[in-house]
Design an enzyme around this catalytic site. Structure first.
Site, PDB file in Angstrom:
ATOM      1  N   THR A  37       0.740  -1.145  -0.105  1.00  0.00           N
ATOM      2  CA  THR A  37      -0.096  -0.016  -0.064  1.00  0.00           C
ATOM      3  C   THR A  37       0.924   1.310  -0.163  1.00  0.00           C
ATOM      4  OG1 THR A  37      -0.149  -0.144   2.326  1.00  0.00           O
ATOM      5  CG2 THR A  37      -1.987  -1.095   1.059  1.00  0.00           C
ATOM      6  N   GLY A  38       2.049   1.083   0.165  1.00  0.00           N
ATOM      7  CA  GLY A  38       3.124   2.160   0.117  1.00  0.00           C
ATOM      8  C   GLY A  38       3.442   2.591  -1.236  1.00  0.00           C
ATOM      9  N   TYR A 145      -6.796  -8.052  11.055  1.00  0.00           N
ATOM     10  CA  TYR A 145      -5.882  -6.887  11.533  1.00  0.00           C
ATOM     11  C   TYR A 145      -6.083  -6.753  12.892  1.00  0.00           C
ATOM     12  CZ  TYR A 145      -4.739  -1.837  11.343  1.00  0.00           C
ATOM     13  OH  TYR A 145      -4.250  -0.784  11.493  1.00  0.00           O
ATOM     14  N   LYS A 149      -2.842  -7.364  15.381  1.00  0.00           N
ATOM     15  CA  LYS A 149      -2.157  -6.380  16.338  1.00  0.00           C
ATOM     16  C   LYS A 149      -2.088  -6.808  17.714  1.00  0.00           C
ATOM     17  CE  LYS A 149      -1.285  -3.041  13.082  1.00  0.00           C
ATOM     18  NZ  LYS A 149      -0.134  -2.438  12.858  1.00  0.00           N
TER      19      LYS A 149
HETATM   20  P1  NAD Z   1      -0.073   2.489   5.086  1.00  0.00           P
HETATM   21  O1  NAD Z   1      -1.013   1.301   4.314  1.00  0.00           O
HETATM   22  O2  NAD Z   1       0.111   3.804   4.195  1.00  0.00           O
HETATM   23  O3  NAD Z   1       1.396   1.908   5.501  1.00  0.00           O
HETATM   24  C1  NAD Z   1       1.596   0.734   5.656  1.00  0.00           C
HETATM   25  C2  NAD Z   1       2.900   0.365   5.128  1.00  0.00           C
HETATM   26  O4  NAD Z   1       3.309  -1.051   5.318  1.00  0.00           O
HETATM   27  C3  NAD Z   1       2.901   0.536   3.442  1.00  0.00           C
HETATM   28  O5  NAD Z   1       3.865   1.224   2.929  1.00  0.00           O
HETATM   29  C4  NAD Z   1       2.977  -0.952   2.921  1.00  0.00           C
HETATM   30  O6  NAD Z   1       3.428  -1.137   1.726  1.00  0.00           O
HETATM   31  C5  NAD Z   1       3.969  -1.499   3.897  1.00  0.00           C
HETATM   32  N1  NAD Z   1       3.594  -3.249   4.059  1.00  0.00           N
HETATM   33  C6  NAD Z   1       2.434  -3.889   4.163  1.00  0.00           C
HETATM   34  N2  NAD Z   1       2.569  -5.159   4.409  1.00  0.00           N
HETATM   35  C7  NAD Z   1       3.936  -5.115   4.413  1.00  0.00           C
HETATM   36  C8  NAD Z   1       4.986  -6.271   4.677  1.00  0.00           C
HETATM   37  N3  NAD Z   1       4.394  -7.613   4.612  1.00  0.00           N
HETATM   38  N4  NAD Z   1       6.152  -5.951   4.404  1.00  0.00           N
HETATM   39  C9  NAD Z   1       6.721  -4.584   4.362  1.00  0.00           C
HETATM   40  N5  NAD Z   1       6.017  -3.767   4.103  1.00  0.00           N
HETATM   41  C10 NAD Z   1       4.543  -3.789   4.338  1.00  0.00           C
HETATM   42  O7  NAD Z   1      -0.957   2.801   6.243  1.00  0.00           O
HETATM   43  P2  NAD Z   1      -0.592   3.818   7.464  1.00  0.00           P
HETATM   44  O8  NAD Z   1      -1.645   4.578   7.763  1.00  0.00           O
HETATM   45  O9  NAD Z   1       0.704   4.568   7.179  1.00  0.00           O
HETATM   46  O10 NAD Z   1      -0.306   2.828   8.706  1.00  0.00           O
HETATM   47  C11 NAD Z   1       0.890   2.584   9.370  1.00  0.00           C
HETATM   48  C12 NAD Z   1       0.952   1.789  10.370  1.00  0.00           C
HETATM   49  O11 NAD Z   1       0.250   2.309  11.586  1.00  0.00           O
HETATM   50  C13 NAD Z   1       0.129   0.280  10.238  1.00  0.00           C
HETATM   51  O12 NAD Z   1       0.899  -0.473  11.099  1.00  0.00           O
HETATM   52  C14 NAD Z   1      -1.240   0.562  10.767  1.00  0.00           C
HETATM   53  O13 NAD Z   1      -1.766  -0.590  11.349  1.00  0.00           O
HETATM   54  C15 NAD Z   1      -0.875   1.551  11.968  1.00  0.00           C
HETATM   55  N6  NAD Z   1      -2.058   2.369  12.297  1.00  0.00           N
HETATM   56  C16 NAD Z   1      -2.576   3.438  11.373  1.00  0.00           C
HETATM   57  C17 NAD Z   1      -3.504   4.104  11.632  1.00  0.00           C
HETATM   58  C18 NAD Z   1      -3.957   5.275  10.893  1.00  0.00           C
HETATM   59  O14 NAD Z   1      -5.085   5.914  11.283  1.00  0.00           O
HETATM   60  N7  NAD Z   1      -3.396   5.613   9.919  1.00  0.00           N
HETATM   61  C19 NAD Z   1      -4.418   3.673  12.813  1.00  0.00           C
HETATM   62  C20 NAD Z   1      -3.979   2.548  13.674  1.00  0.00           C
HETATM   63  C21 NAD Z   1      -2.873   1.901  13.186  1.00  0.00           C
END
Ligand code: NAD
Ligand code: UDP
Length: 313
Positions: A37-38, A145, A149
């Site tokens: 997703t990045g 999810y 976590k």
């Molecule tokens: P996002 O989807 O933009 O970022 C997640 C990143 O992890 C992406 O760059 C994706 O490519 C990478 N990724 C996914 N699976 C992977 C794997 N197996 N190996 C390597 N890289 C992998 O989401 P975000 O909002 O930036 O979230 C970042 C973190 O914060 C996550 O762990 C998420 O659970 C946590 N989080 C975010 C929120 C929010 O509101 N943004 C809330 C609670 C928790």
């Protein structure tokens, strides 16, 4: 002091802002991401910096590195994305945590796990305090999810007790801002993109469910404070205690974008939590942290970002 820092999920929404701030503070940053997703665009402006490196790697596979700090953020965060391949999602949380904890143990690094308000499930306690254990469906569409976590939190706690690893857990509440993926599926980006295109804003359910929205710069400041603190394992909630119904959010977005969009309704999503709001007393006491950006202001910045993005795409 300058540290060698690993940020997993470093090319994602939160990860890319975190890398940026860490570089600004003089640290040497390694962003690791499988780009699910990045996006490389999120970190393109950092690639020329001599204190920044990018590795395309999947956290479900072990990796050998030498670092002082690890921020474990790798995991899709939007329900649309984490439900796309639920088995992979839970593997990412669990195997990712095991691999990063193994690394932390070997090189004696400090490690922070990005956990989530989702571990509270559909909460009976409101606002949510860290001592609440949650009400989570173990077999529903969000479980990959939520439970992933929860296990990551368990692993952090066990490696701390069993192996003395210096662990930290933060529970992030809904955070929004520029660099969210336009097709991310989360509510703030969905509503802004729809409003800018004058398309309908779709509310799941009656729109009376609540969320508390934290602007990204506030959240990153909280994450950094958590890591810099000595003896601060957490878990600590990080989020903005301002609580809004999804209907109120939709109305604000329509107003701020001067959109002609209509607000429409579709059936509620399965296991959608009815309300969510952080109690941030612990963050105030232990990190001297609280959010400073009100929803309207944060929405304005985010709308500006998506407006430019849509014009140039
Ligand atoms: P996002 O989807 O933009 O970022 C997640 C990143 O992890 C992406 O760059 C994706 O490519 C990478 N990724 C996914 N699976 C992977 C794997 N197996 N190996 C390597 N890289 C992998 O989401 P975000 O909002 O930036 O979230 C970042 C973190 O914060 C996550 O762990 C998420 O659970 C946590 N989080 C975010 C929120 C929010 O509101 N943004 C809330 C609670 C928790
Ligand atoms: N939601 C909505 N319309 C959308 C996207 C989300 O009504 O286009 C609702 C969703 O049902 C939930 C809330 O907005 O009640 C927040 O959803 P999101 O996916 O952003 O995050 P969650 O907090 O559910 O993980």
């Amino acid at each position: 002091m300058s540290q060698r820092v690993l940020v997993t999920g470093g090319a994602g929404f939160l990860g890319s802002f975190l890398c940026e701030q860490l570089i600004q503070q003089g640290h040497d940053v390694l962003a690791l991401d499988n780009l699910f997703t990045g996006n490389k665009r999120n970190i393109a402006h950092l690639l020329d910096n001599r204190n920044f490196e990018f590795i395309r790697h999947d956290v479900v596979e072990p990796i050998l590195l030498e670092v002082d700090w690890i921020f474990n953020l790798a995991c899709p965060a939007s329900p649309v994305h984490y439900q796309y391949n639920p088995v992979k999602t839970i593997k990412t949380s669990i195997l990712g945590a095991i691999n990063m904890l193994g690394l932390a143990k070997r090189v004696k690094a400090r490690i922070l796990q990005a956990s989530t308000s989702e571990i509270y499930g559909d909460p009976e306690v409101h606002p949510q305090t860290e001592d609440y254990w949650g009400s989570v469906n173990p077999i529903g569409p969000r479980s990959c999810y939520d439970e992933g976590k929860r296990v990551a939190e368990t692993l952090m706690s066990d490696y701390r007790r069993q192996n003395g690893v210096d662990t930290r857990i933060i529970r992030i509440f809904n955070t929004y801002g520029p660099r969210m993926h336009p097709e991310d599926g989360r509510v703030v980006s969905n509503f802004i993109v729809a409003a800018l295109r004058n398309e309908p804003l779709v509310l799941y359910g009656d729109g009376q469910q609540t969320r508390s929205f934290c602007y990204v710069s506030d959240l990153i400041e909280g994450i950094l404070r958590m890591m810099q603190q000595e003896n601060c394992p957490g878990p600590i909630n990080l989020g903005n205690p301002g609580e809004f119904t999804i209907r109120e959010l939709a109305e604000q977005v329509v107003e701020l974008t001067n959109s002609r969009s209509q607000i429409t309704y579709q059936p509620a999503r399965e296991d959608d939590p009815g309300r969510r709001r952080p109690n941030i007393q612990l963050a105030r006491e232990q990190l001297d942290w609280e959010p400073t950006v009100p929803l309207k202001e944060g929405l304005r910045h985010t709308i500006h970002y998506f407006d430019e993005l849509l014009r140039n795409s």
